[in-house]
Design a protein around this motif. Structure first.
Motif, PDB file in Angstrom:
ATOM      1  N   MET A   1      35.924  21.684  71.447  1.00 40.42           N
ATOM      2  CA  MET A   1      35.437  22.700  72.432  1.00 40.42           C
ATOM      3  C   MET A   1      34.270  21.976  73.262  1.00 40.42           C
ATOM      4  SD  MET A   1      35.198  25.678  73.526  1.00 40.42           S
ATOM      5  CE  MET A   1      34.083  26.490  74.729  1.00 40.42           C
ATOM      6  N   THR A   2      33.897  21.093  72.662  1.00 36.75           N
ATOM      7  CA  THR A   2      32.821  20.089  73.432  1.00 36.75           C
ATOM      8  C   THR A   2      33.218  19.719  74.732  1.00 36.75           C
ATOM      9  OG1 THR A   2      31.399  19.510  71.461  1.00 36.75           O
ATOM     10  CG2 THR A   2      31.186  17.956  73.302  1.00 36.75           C
ATOM     11  N   LYS A   3      34.595  19.347  74.721  1.00 36.61           N
ATOM     12  CA  LYS A   3      34.996  18.445  75.877  1.00 36.61           C
ATOM     13  C   LYS A   3      35.221  19.574  76.881  1.00 36.61           C
ATOM     14  CE  LYS A   3      36.674  14.286  75.933  1.00 36.61           C
ATOM     15  NZ  LYS A   3      36.276  13.310  76.599  1.00 36.61           N
ATOM     16  N   THR A   4      35.758  20.793  76.476  1.00 37.35           N
ATOM     17  CA  THR A   4      35.818  21.846  77.631  1.00 37.35           C
ATOM     18  C   THR A   4      34.366  22.283  77.953  1.00 37.35           C
ATOM     19  OG1 THR A   4      37.640  22.651  76.196  1.00 37.35           O
ATOM     20  CG2 THR A   4      36.975  24.207  77.900  1.00 37.35           C
ATOM     21  N   GLU A   5      33.426  22.325  77.174  1.00 40.41           N
ATOM     22  CA  GLU A   5      32.181  22.620  77.754  1.00 40.41           C
ATOM     23  C   GLU A   5      31.545  21.862  79.017  1.00 40.41           C
ATOM     24  OE1 GLU A   5      29.447  23.181  74.479  1.00 40.41           O
ATOM     25  OE2 GLU A   5      30.874  24.056  73.274  1.00 40.41           O
ATOM     26  N   GLN A   6      31.936  20.424  78.453  1.00 41.73           N
ATOM     27  CA  GLN A   6      31.398  19.260  79.417  1.00 41.73           C
ATOM     28  C   GLN A   6      32.235  19.369  80.624  1.00 41.73           C
ATOM     29  OE1 GLN A   6      31.878  16.044  76.822  1.00 41.73           O
ATOM     30  NE2 GLN A   6      29.844  15.875  76.032  1.00 41.73           N
ATOM     31  N   ALA A   7      33.272  19.459  80.721  1.00 40.81           N
ATOM     32  CA  ALA A   7      34.228  19.671  81.864  1.00 40.81           C
ATOM     33  C   ALA A   7      33.876  20.592  82.721  1.00 40.81           C
ATOM     34  CB  ALA A   7      35.769  19.859  81.434  1.00 40.81           C
ATOM     35  N   ASN A   8      33.675  21.931  82.026  1.00 40.13           N
ATOM     36  CA  ASN A   8      33.030  23.212  83.017  1.00 40.13           C
ATOM     37  C   ASN A   8      31.599  22.964  83.627  1.00 40.13           C
ATOM     38  OD1 ASN A   8      35.550  24.482  82.136  1.00 40.13           O
ATOM     39  ND2 ASN A   8      34.705  25.635  80.339  1.00 40.13           N
ATOM     40  N   LYS A   9      30.733  22.182  82.512  1.00 39.80           N
ATOM     41  CA  LYS A   9      29.626  21.872  83.039  1.00 39.80           C
ATOM     42  C   LYS A   9      29.610  20.832  84.427  1.00 39.80           C
ATOM     43  CE  LYS A   9      24.982  20.303  81.779  1.00 39.80           C
ATOM     44  NZ  LYS A   9      24.250  21.377  81.414  1.00 39.80           N
ATOM     45  N   LEU A  10      30.682  20.035  84.369  1.00 38.12           N
ATOM     46  CA  LEU A  10      30.512  19.002  85.276  1.00 38.12           C
ATOM     47  C   LEU A  10      31.152  19.767  86.605  1.00 38.12           C
ATOM     48  CD1 LEU A  10      31.935  16.091  83.377  1.00 38.12           C
ATOM     49  CD2 LEU A  10      29.710  16.186  84.705  1.00 38.12           C
ATOM     50  N   ARG A  11      32.358  20.582  86.341  1.00 34.74           N
ATOM     51  CA  ARG A  11      32.989  21.275  87.520  1.00 34.74           C
ATOM     52  C   ARG A  11      32.296  22.088  88.266  1.00 34.74           C
ATOM     53  NH1 ARG A  11      38.194  21.291  86.848  1.00 34.74           N
ATOM     54  NH2 ARG A  11      37.893  21.455  84.558  1.00 34.74           N
ATOM     55  N   ASP A 208      48.466  18.034  85.125  1.00 37.32           N
ATOM     56  CA  ASP A 208      47.463  18.489  84.203  1.00 37.32           C
ATOM     57  C   ASP A 208      46.358  17.293  83.979  1.00 37.32           C
ATOM     58  OD1 ASP A 208      49.394  16.555  83.406  1.00 37.32           O
ATOM     59  OD2 ASP A 208      49.351  16.876  81.185  1.00 37.32           O
ATOM     60  N   GLN A 209      46.403  16.235  85.093  1.00 37.31           N
ATOM     61  CA  GLN A 209      45.370  15.147  85.119  1.00 37.31           C
ATOM     62  C   GLN A 209      44.440  15.584  85.997  1.00 37.31           C
ATOM     63  OE1 GLN A 209      47.455  11.704  85.041  1.00 37.31           O
ATOM     64  NE2 GLN A 209      47.978  11.727  83.045  1.00 37.31           N
ATOM     65  N   GLU A 210      43.029  15.061  85.669  1.00 36.63           N
ATOM     66  CA  GLU A 210      41.789  15.163  86.404  1.00 36.63           C
ATOM     67  C   GLU A 210      40.955  14.079  86.637  1.00 36.63           C
ATOM     68  OE1 GLU A 210      40.321  19.512  87.211  1.00 36.63           O
ATOM     69  OE2 GLU A 210      39.799  18.754  85.117  1.00 36.63           O
ATOM     70  N   LEU A 234      37.985  16.677  89.624  1.00 35.88           N
ATOM     71  CA  LEU A 234      37.118  17.281  88.714  1.00 35.88           C
ATOM     72  C   LEU A 234      35.621  17.542  89.528  1.00 35.88           C
ATOM     73  CD1 LEU A 234      36.052  18.903  86.321  1.00 35.88           C
ATOM     74  CD2 LEU A 234      35.436  16.380  85.379  1.00 35.88           C
ATOM     75  N   ARG A 235      35.241  16.200  90.139  1.00 36.00           N
ATOM     76  CA  ARG A 235      34.027  16.364  91.187  1.00 36.00           C
ATOM     77  C   ARG A 235      33.829  15.012  91.764  1.00 36.00           C
ATOM     78  NH1 ARG A 235      29.110  20.154  90.138  1.00 36.00           N
ATOM     79  NH2 ARG A 235      28.884  20.338  92.107  1.00 36.00           N
ATOM     80  N   VAL A 236      33.357  15.234  93.010  1.00 30.42           N
ATOM     81  CA  VAL A 236      32.909  14.193  93.954  1.00 30.42           C
ATOM     82  C   VAL A 236      31.496  13.711  93.905  1.00 30.42           C
ATOM     83  CG1 VAL A 236      33.017  13.189  96.143  1.00 30.42           C
ATOM     84  CG2 VAL A 236      35.108  14.609  95.437  1.00 30.42           C
ATOM     85  N   VAL A 237      31.281  12.666  93.294  1.00 27.66           N
ATOM     86  CA  VAL A 237      29.706  12.001  93.265  1.00 27.66           C
ATOM     87  C   VAL A 237      29.695  11.050  94.211  1.00 27.66           C
ATOM     88  CG1 VAL A 237      29.712  12.892  90.874  1.00 27.66           C
ATOM     89  CG2 VAL A 237      30.211  10.483  91.502  1.00 27.66           C
ATOM     90  N   ALA A 238      28.483  10.849  94.643  1.00 27.66           N
ATOM     91  CA  ALA A 238      28.273   9.744  95.710  1.00 27.66           C
ATOM     92  C   ALA A 238      27.252   8.784  95.154  1.00 27.66           C
ATOM     93  CB  ALA A 238      27.422  10.377  97.007  1.00 27.66           C
ATOM     94  N   LEU A 239      27.579   7.192  95.579  1.00 30.00           N
ATOM     95  CA  LEU A 239      26.647   6.409  95.038  1.00 30.00           C
ATOM     96  C   LEU A 239      25.498   6.101  96.098  1.00 30.00           C
ATOM     97  CD1 LEU A 239      27.484   3.241  96.694  1.00 30.00           C
ATOM     98  CD2 LEU A 239      29.377   4.078  95.310  1.00 30.00           C
TER      99      LEU A 239
END
Length: 297
Positions: A1-11, A208-210, A234-239
Motif C-alpha cells: 500500500m505504501t508504494k501506491t500512497e507514495q505514487a498518489n502523493k507524487l502524482r 503499465d510503466q511510468e 508520473l511527474r515532470v520536475v525541474a532542476l
C-alpha cells in the motif's frame, strides 16, 4: 500500500522534490557554500560525515515535511545512514511524509557528440535490491547535454531509458534526467530536440510503466507540456541547473504542471555557522518560495 500512497502523493500532491544527493565530486563545493572549507576535514570519510550532518539538519528542520516537500533524492551513503535515529528513507517517509528517492548514477563519461553520457553501472542491480529493501520509491540518474546535436541527444535519452527499464524491473520508478547546460548558445534548439527524443521513448514504453522526468527549465515556457500530460509520465520536475533560486523560481512558475527538484537553489543561504533558529528560518523561506513557484505553474 505504501508504494501506491507514495505514487498518489507524487502524482497529485502540491509541492516539490528536494535534491539532497551531492556525490563525491560535488560535495566539497556543497560544503563550501554551507560555510565549511576543505581545510575543515582531512579525509573523504570526514567530508561525508559533514555533508550527512548538513542533510540531516535539513531533513529535521520543522518545515521539511510532506506538506510542501513531496520527495527527497538521496545519495547512496545517505540511504545507508540514519537521520533522527532511523534509517534515512524510513525517517523521511514515516516521520516527515516525504517520498525517498536514490541517486544511482556513477557520474559522467567524457564528451561524445555534444553530450556526456553516464558512466557504466556494473553494480546497479545489487544497489537497486538494497534500495528496495531500504524502502526507496524511485531513483535518479543524470547525463548532460552540451550542444543541440541530434545524434548525441538521441544517444543520451536512449541510454537513460535503457537503464530506466532495468530500474523499472526492480519495481522502482526512475527519474530520467538528461540535463541541458544552461550556458550553451543553442539551448533552445537542444531542448526541442530533447523533447522529441523523450516523446519517442515514452511512446515505446509498455502501458503499465511510468517514469518521472527531471529537466532543465526551458527557454520557451511550457515547452514540455506534452511530456507533463503523457500517460507514461508520473511527474515532470525541474532542476535549477545553476540558476539562482530567484531566477529558477521565476522560470518554474511559467511552466504548467512542472514542479521543482532543486539542490543548490534549495540550500542557498544555509550555513553551518547559523543557530538552529536562523537555519530553520532560512530553510523555511526557501521551502516556501520553491513550493509557491511549483504550484504556480
Amino acid at each position: 500500500m505504501t508504494k501506491t500512497e507514495q505514487a498518489n502523493k507524487l502524482r497529485a500532491g502540491q509541492g516539490f522534490i528536494a535534491a539532497l544527493d551531492q556525490s563525491g565530486g560535488s560535495t566539497p563545493k556543497a560544503l563550501r557554500l554551507y560555510g565549511i572549507e576543505e581545510s575543515a576535514y582531512t579525509s573523504e570519510a570526514e567530508m561525508f560525515d559533514l555533508v550527512h550532518a548538513m542533510r540531516a539538519r535539513i531533513a529535521q528542520a520543522p518545515e521539511f515535511t510532506g506538506d510542501k516537500v513531496l520527495g527527497a533524492i538521496l545519495f547512496e551513503m545517505t540511504m545507508d545512514r540514519d537521520i533522527g535515529g532511523k534509517p534515512s528513507p524510513a525517517f523521511l517517509w514515516q516521520e516527515r511524509g516525504v517520498v525517498p528517492f536514490l541517486k544511482v548514477d556513477k557520474g559522467l563519461a567524457g564528451d561524445t557528440d555534444g553530450v556526456k553520457l553516464m558512466k557504466p553501472m556494473p553494480d546497479l542491480d545489487p544497489l537497486l535490491e538494497r534500495a528496495v529493501k531500504a524502502g526507496i520509491f524511485g531513483t535518479k540518474m543524470r547525463s548532460v547535454i552540451d550542444a543541440a546535436n541530434p545524434t548525441g541527444i538521441a544517444a543520451a535519452v536512449a541510454q537513460q531509458f535503457e537503464v530506466g527499464q532495468q530500474i523499472l524491473g526492480h519495481g522502482l520508478v526512475p527519474i530520467i534526467e538528461p540535463e541541458v547546460t544552461i550556458s550553451i548558445a543553442d539551448k533552445a534548439e537542444a531542448e526541442t530536440l530533447l523533447r522529441a527524443a523523450i516523446l519517442a521513448q515514452l511512446d515505446a514504453l509498455p502501458a503499465d510503466q511510468e517514469v518521472m522526468l527531471k529537466l532543465t527549465l526551458p527557454e520557451t515556457a511550457n515547452l514540455y507540456e506534452s511530456l507533463v500530460n503523457h500517460p507514461r509520465v508520473l511527474r515532470v520536475v525541474a532542476l535549477s541547473g545553476g540558476y539562482s533560486r530567484e531566477e529558477a523560481n521565476a522560470r518554474l512558475a511559467q511552466n504548467r504542471g512542472v514542479i521543482a527538484s532543486f539542490s543548490r537553489a534549495l540550500t542557498e543561504g544555509l550555513s553551518a555557522q547559523q543557530s538552529d533558529a536562523e537555519f530553520n528560518a532560512t530553510i523555511a523561506k526557501s521551502i516556501d518560495d520553491i513550493y509557491r513557484a511549483s504550484i504556480a505553474g
